[in-house]
Design a protein around this motif. Structure first.
Motif, short mmCIF file in Angstrom:
data_model
loop_
_atom_site.label_atom_id
_atom_site.label_comp_id
_atom_site.label_asym_id
_atom_site.label_seq_id
_atom_site.Cartn_x
_atom_site.Cartn_y
_atom_site.Cartn_z
N SER A 1 0.84 -1.20 0.00
CA SER A 1 0.00 0.00 0.00
C SER A 1 0.88 1.24 0.00
N HIS A 2 0.55 2.19 -0.89
CA HIS A 2 1.41 3.38 -1.02
C HIS A 2 1.16 4.42 0.06
N VAL A 3 0.09 4.22 0.87
CA VAL A 3 -0.26 5.10 2.01
C VAL A 3 -0.03 6.59 1.71
N GLY A 4 -0.74 7.07 0.70
CA GLY A 4 -0.74 8.50 0.43
C GLY A 4 0.29 9.02 -0.54
N GLN A 5 1.22 8.18 -0.95
CA GLN A 5 2.26 8.64 -1.87
C GLN A 5 1.79 8.68 -3.32
N GLY A 6 0.70 7.98 -3.62
CA GLY A 6 0.19 7.90 -4.97
C GLY A 6 0.57 6.59 -5.63
N THR A 7 -0.27 6.15 -6.55
CA THR A 7 -0.08 4.85 -7.20
C THR A 7 1.23 4.77 -7.95
N GLN A 8 1.58 5.84 -8.69
CA GLN A 8 2.81 5.80 -9.48
C GLN A 8 4.03 5.64 -8.60
N ARG A 9 4.07 6.35 -7.49
CA ARG A 9 5.22 6.23 -6.58
C ARG A 9 5.26 4.82 -5.97
N GLY A 10 4.10 4.26 -5.65
CA GLY A 10 4.06 2.90 -5.13
C GLY A 10 4.62 1.91 -6.13
N ILE A 11 4.24 2.05 -7.38
CA ILE A 11 4.74 1.17 -8.45
C ILE A 11 6.26 1.29 -8.56
N GLU A 12 6.76 2.49 -8.47
CA GLU A 12 8.21 2.70 -8.57
C GLU A 12 8.95 2.03 -7.43
N LEU A 13 8.44 2.16 -6.20
CA LEU A 13 9.11 1.57 -5.04
C LEU A 13 9.10 0.04 -5.11
N ILE A 14 7.98 -0.55 -5.51
CA ILE A 14 7.91 -2.01 -5.62
C ILE A 14 8.89 -2.52 -6.66
N SER A 15 8.92 -1.88 -7.83
CA SER A 15 9.82 -2.33 -8.89
C SER A 15 11.28 -2.08 -8.53
N ASP A 16 11.55 -1.02 -7.77
CA ASP A 16 12.93 -0.78 -7.32
C ASP A 16 13.41 -1.91 -6.43
N LEU A 17 12.54 -2.36 -5.52
CA LEU A 17 12.91 -3.47 -4.63
C LEU A 17 13.17 -4.74 -5.43
N LEU A 18 12.28 -5.02 -6.39
CA LEU A 18 12.44 -6.23 -7.20
C LEU A 18 13.71 -6.16 -8.05
N ASN A 19 14.03 -4.99 -8.54
CA ASN A 19 15.27 -4.83 -9.31
C ASN A 19 16.50 -5.10 -8.45
N GLU A 20 16.38 -4.79 -7.18
CA GLU A 20 17.51 -5.02 -6.26
C GLU A 20 17.69 -6.50 -5.94
N LEU A 21 16.59 -7.25 -5.91
CA LEU A 21 16.64 -8.63 -5.40
C LEU A 21 16.62 -9.71 -6.47
N LEU A 22 16.03 -9.44 -7.62
CA LEU A 22 15.91 -10.48 -8.64
C LEU A 22 17.16 -10.53 -9.51
N SER A 23 17.58 -11.76 -9.83
CA SER A 23 18.78 -11.94 -10.65
C SER A 23 18.54 -13.10 -11.61
N PRO A 24 19.30 -13.18 -12.70
CA PRO A 24 19.09 -14.24 -13.69
C PRO A 24 19.27 -15.65 -13.14
N ASP A 25 20.08 -15.81 -12.08
CA ASP A 25 20.34 -17.15 -11.56
C ASP A 25 19.34 -17.59 -10.48
N LEU A 26 18.30 -16.78 -10.22
CA LEU A 26 17.27 -17.14 -9.25
C LEU A 26 16.45 -18.32 -9.78
N HIS A 27 16.17 -19.30 -8.91
CA HIS A 27 15.43 -20.50 -9.32
C HIS A 27 13.97 -20.47 -8.86
N THR A 28 13.50 -19.31 -8.44
CA THR A 28 12.13 -19.13 -7.96
C THR A 28 11.44 -18.07 -8.80
#
Length: 272
Positions: free
Chosen positions: A110-137
């Protein structure tokens, strides 16, 4: 083959969950990686994993789904909450490597007041930090009911997150029947139309799992309260059509209804 199961407690290990699943007629299941409202995770026992993998092969248990804790909010306005989300997901994905080829589902947040676009950016930023080509999940974004400031109440929001993620091949979607119905997608009267819209916006190849839940609330209520199969506003007939839809064949269907094991066994029999 229809892969249908329910949510099981992971407190006694993978082998125990596998045996519980088989005992109620299930051939898949979902489990929390840790306390659903906390941060403590039980240590993985490699011997338990080995025994489970042998049992799963023998009993033809299909792809299983791990569920992140509800407290994980990847797009919170609070930096400390976002850091908890990062550390938790990082640890969960490390632990999932013991069971390669399975699924990890989380509520986008939940973006709790930051707006949908900012929420989308934060979620994708986290995923970009954690996902890698060698992940098996494969990591799944769950469809939400759209209550409050939730991200994921519309298919377009999930698509926007996925478009910003570099290793997007590691991403998929878990469709929750209660959530999408509460969110305004009429899977009771127009299941084909909803799936066509999903395919147009996201792509059916991205749909990797389904949560099969009836709803305590009416269509488009934007709430999130699960009901037992056939006792809510969706009804048994509509949910049976979901489970048996040819476009969804082979996906893991996981019940999250308010039940004990005997109730899940009865629902599995009904839906089969």
């Amino acid at each position: 083959m229809i892969h249908i199961g329910c949510h099981l407690s992971s407190s006694r290990g993978f082998l125990h969950m596998g045996k519980e699943a088989v005992s109620i007629g299930a051939n898949t299941f979902q489990f929390f990686t840790r306390n659903p409202r906390g941060s403590k995770a039980k240590e993985i026992d490699p011997k338990d994993v080995e025994a489970y993998l042998a049992f799963a092969k023998e009993h033809e248990i299909g792809t299983i789904v791990a569920h992140a804790p509800y407290t994980l909010n990847a797009c919170s306005a609070d930096e400390k909450v976002r850091e908890f989300a990062r550390l938790t997901m990082e640890d969960d994905l490390r632990r999932m490597e013991y069971l390669p080829g399975n699924l990890y589902n989380f509520h986008p947040g939940s973006h709790v007041g930051q707006g949908t676009q900012r929420g989308i950016e934060l979620i994708s930023d986290l995923l970009n930090e954690l996902l890698s080509p060698d992940l098996h999940t494969t990591v799944l974004l769950e469809t939400m009911a759209g209550k409050g400031s939730e991200i994921g109440g519309r298919f377009e929001e999930l698509a926007a997150v996925m478009e910003r993620v570099e290793c997007s091949e590691k991403l998929g979607v878990c469709l929750d029947t209660c959530h999408v119905y509460d969110g305004g997608y009429d899977i009771v009267q127009d299941l084909d139309g909803v799936l066509e819209e999903f395919d147009r916006v996201i792509g059916l190849d991205r749909l990797k799992a389904v949560h099969v839940n009836d709803s305590k609330n009416p269509f488009a209520s934007h709430k999130d309260r699960h009901e037992k199969i056939g006792e809510g506003s969706l009804g048994l007939e509509a949910l049976y059509r979901v489970v048996h839809h040819p476009a969804l064949c082979g996906l893991p269907f996981c019940l999250e209804t308010p039940n004990e094991l005997d109730g899940y066994a009865a629902e599995i029999r009904m839906l089969r």
